[in-house]
Design an enzyme around this catalytic site. Structure first.
Site, PDB file in Angstrom:
ATOM      1  N   ASP A  17      -9.928 -37.602   0.172  1.00  0.00           N
ATOM      2  CA  ASP A  17     -10.289 -38.236   1.434  1.00  0.00           C
ATOM      3  C   ASP A  17     -11.199 -39.414   1.104  1.00  0.00           C
ATOM      4  OD1 ASP A  17     -10.668 -38.520   4.299  1.00  0.00           O
ATOM      5  OD2 ASP A  17     -12.665 -37.695   3.999  1.00  0.00           O
ATOM      6  N   SER A  18     -11.395 -40.271   2.097  1.00  0.00           N
ATOM      7  CA  SER A  18     -12.310 -41.396   1.910  1.00  0.00           C
ATOM      8  C   SER A  18     -13.753 -40.911   1.712  1.00  0.00           C
ATOM      9  CB  SER A  18     -12.233 -42.317   3.125  1.00  0.00           C
ATOM     10  OG  SER A  18     -12.509 -41.575   4.300  1.00  0.00           O
ATOM     11  N   TYR A  49     -12.815 -45.989   5.007  1.00  0.00           N
ATOM     12  CA  TYR A  49     -11.533 -46.665   4.812  1.00  0.00           C
ATOM     13  C   TYR A  49     -10.989 -47.176   6.165  1.00  0.00           C
ATOM     14  CZ  TYR A  49     -10.775 -44.451   0.136  1.00  0.00           C
ATOM     15  OH  TYR A  49     -10.829 -44.033  -1.173  1.00  0.00           O
ATOM     16  N   GLY A  50     -11.334 -46.459   7.222  1.00  0.00           N
ATOM     17  CA  GLY A  50     -10.654 -46.649   8.507  1.00  0.00           C
ATOM     18  C   GLY A  50     -10.884 -47.976   9.192  1.00  0.00           C
ATOM     19  N   CYS A  80      -7.053 -37.490   4.547  1.00  0.00           N
ATOM     20  CA  CYS A  80      -7.563 -38.633   5.313  1.00  0.00           C
ATOM     21  C   CYS A  80      -6.487 -39.158   6.269  1.00  0.00           C
ATOM     22  CB  CYS A  80      -7.956 -39.716   4.309  1.00  0.00           C
ATOM     23  SG  CYS A  80      -8.605 -41.207   5.032  1.00  0.00           S
ATOM     24  N   THR A  82      -6.487 -41.941   7.799  1.00  0.00           N
ATOM     25  CA  THR A  82      -6.266 -43.364   7.526  1.00  0.00           C
ATOM     26  C   THR A  82      -5.294 -43.543   6.361  1.00  0.00           C
ATOM     27  OG1 THR A  82      -8.480 -43.882   8.335  1.00  0.00           O
ATOM     28  CG2 THR A  82      -7.455 -45.493   6.878  1.00  0.00           C
ATOM     29  N   GLU A 159     -21.433 -38.331  10.863  1.00  0.00           N
ATOM     30  CA  GLU A 159     -22.142 -38.350   9.572  1.00  0.00           C
ATOM     31  C   GLU A 159     -23.655 -38.374   9.749  1.00  0.00           C
ATOM     32  OE1 GLU A 159     -20.383 -41.041   6.770  1.00  0.00           O
ATOM     33  OE2 GLU A 159     -18.621 -39.744   6.661  1.00  0.00           O
ATOM     34  N   CYS A 193      -8.345 -38.002  12.895  1.00  0.00           N
ATOM     35  CA  CYS A 193      -9.303 -38.411  11.864  1.00  0.00           C
ATOM     36  C   CYS A 193     -10.076 -37.176  11.425  1.00  0.00           C
ATOM     37  CB  CYS A 193     -10.247 -39.466  12.448  1.00  0.00           C
ATOM     38  SG  CYS A 193     -11.690 -39.822  11.446  1.00  0.00           S
ATOM     39  N   THR A 194     -10.347 -37.123  10.128  1.00  0.00           N
ATOM     40  CA  THR A 194     -11.000 -35.948   9.536  1.00  0.00           C
ATOM     41  C   THR A 194     -12.286 -35.509  10.234  1.00  0.00           C
ATOM     42  OG1 THR A 194     -12.018 -37.546   8.049  1.00  0.00           O
ATOM     43  CG2 THR A 194     -10.169 -36.268   7.185  1.00  0.00           C
ATOM     44  N   HIS A 195     -13.005 -36.482  10.798  1.00  0.00           N
ATOM     45  CA  HIS A 195     -14.311 -36.157  11.367  1.00  0.00           C
ATOM     46  C   HIS A 195     -14.231 -35.559  12.768  1.00  0.00           C
ATOM     47  CE1 HIS A 195     -15.483 -38.627   8.041  1.00  0.00           C
ATOM     48  NE2 HIS A 195     -16.768 -38.600   8.349  1.00  0.00           N
TER      49      HIS A 195
HETATM   50  N1  DGL Z   1     -11.334 -39.969   6.520  1.00  0.00           N
HETATM   51  C1  DGL Z   1     -11.103 -41.026   7.498  1.00  0.00           C
HETATM   52  C2  DGL Z   1      -9.891 -40.638   8.349  1.00  0.00           C
HETATM   53  O1  DGL Z   1      -9.552 -39.483   8.506  1.00  0.00           O
HETATM   54  C3  DGL Z   1     -12.328 -41.264   8.348  1.00  0.00           C
HETATM   55  C4  DGL Z   1     -13.458 -41.952   7.625  1.00  0.00           C
HETATM   56  C5  DGL Z   1     -13.095 -43.345   7.172  1.00  0.00           C
HETATM   57  O2  DGL Z   1     -12.986 -44.260   8.003  1.00  0.00           O
HETATM   58  O3  DGL Z   1     -12.923 -43.516   5.978  1.00  0.00           O
HETATM   59  O4  DGL Z   1      -9.263 -41.498   8.895  1.00  0.00           O
END
Ligand code: DGL
Length: 280
Positions: A17-18, A49-50, A80, A82, A159, A193-195
């Site tokens: 993941d990012s 990354y997003g 991830c 993204t 975060e 998105c993971t979060h």
């Molecule tokens: N892990 C990214 C996603 O699921 C979220 C965090 C990022 O923007 O890198 O899209």
């Protein structure tokens, strides 16, 4: 891609993941496939990354994958949203081990869940701009009416610990982000998105009990058992171990990972430099 021997069923699953968000998928994988070893790479030194362009996301993802391949993983999971939305299938299909992102499993779950065909998608700007969920859902459910909204503030909010169900700041932001999706009358919402699973209680309350929330990491973990079995790579049992790698400080990983993992399982955490890995 150099010729290499296919790792056997005893090899670990590689998840990347990012940053730390992909640990929400690791949590589900460890719960559903407790016999599997997992190598996790979180690119904490280059997150997010997003909000980046596709060329940079692809370069970073290729380096992340090169690192995992070096760990001799048998299967690669891009946790991830993204990366899953951006990395071309021409590249992932040519990898020497099977690969999955999270989009297909989430889209299948949404197609199963929706009764009205009205589906909402939230994700990073790169995910929403890619149209990945639109493509995947329309293929499964041609009559689907999809409403998609980028929610860039959720990542920094989570975060920074702003995800408790009563958090007024995150609720305010979420209400604003969800306006169009609510107005569209969706009955299913993909948390792309993971979060976002961490803010699911807030999103669920704002959307109402009749709306099904889809967690792509969870759906992907559910599909992994069949995917591994099909590839002859499933490892049953209960003693799988996890090793974690990050590209920034290991202290912040240990401090924040509980939020995403549910529990920090105590696997070793190592800092690596990923910049030098190939981008081919
Ligand atoms: N892990 C990214 C996603 O699921 C979220 C965090 C990022 O923007 O890198 O899209």
């Amino acid at each position: 891609m150099p010729e290499r021997r296919m790792p056997g069923r005893g090899a670990p699953i590689g998840v990347f993941d990012s940053g730390l968000g992909g640990l929400t998928a690791v949590r589900e994988l460890r719960r559903l496939l407790p016999g599997e070893d997992i190598v996790y790479f979180g690119d904490t030194g280059r997150v997010p990354y997003g909000t980046r362009g596709a060329d940079i996301i692809i370069r970073y993802a290729k380096q992340d994958i090169a690192f995992l391949l070096e760990q001799n993983v048998k299967y690669i999971v891009a946790a991830c949203g993204t990366v899953s939305s951006t990395l071309p299938s021409a590249y992932t299909d040519a990898l020497p081990v099977p690969y999955t992102g999270v989009v297909q499993s989430a889209a299948r779950a949404a197609a199963r869940a929706t009764k009205t065909g009205r589906v909402g998608v939230i994700g990073t700007p790169a995910t929403i701009q890619s149209g990945s969920y639109h493509t995947a859902l329309s293929a499964l459910l041609p009559a689907a009416r999809i409403t998609a909204t980028a929610c860039p503030l959720f990542v920094p909010l989570v975060e920074n610990g702003y995800f408790d169900a009563g958090n007024v700041v995150t609720r305010l932001v979420a209400r604003d982000y969800l306006r169009e999706i609510k107005a569209a009358g969706v009955d299913t919402l993909i948390l792309g998105c993971t979060h976002y699973p961490l803010v699911a209680p807030i999103l669920g309350e704002l959307m109402g009990p009749e709306v099904t929330l889809i967690d792509p990491g969870r759906e992907t973990a559910r599909d992994m058992r069949a995917a591994l079995a099909d590839a002859g790579l499933l490892r049953d049992g209960a003693h799988g171990e996890a090793r974690y790698f990050v590209s920034d400080s290991t202290e912040s990983f240990v401090r924040l990972s509980d939020w995403f993992l549910g529990e920090y399982a105590g696997g070793p955490v190592t800092r690596i430099s990923v910049d030098g890995y190939p981008v081919e």
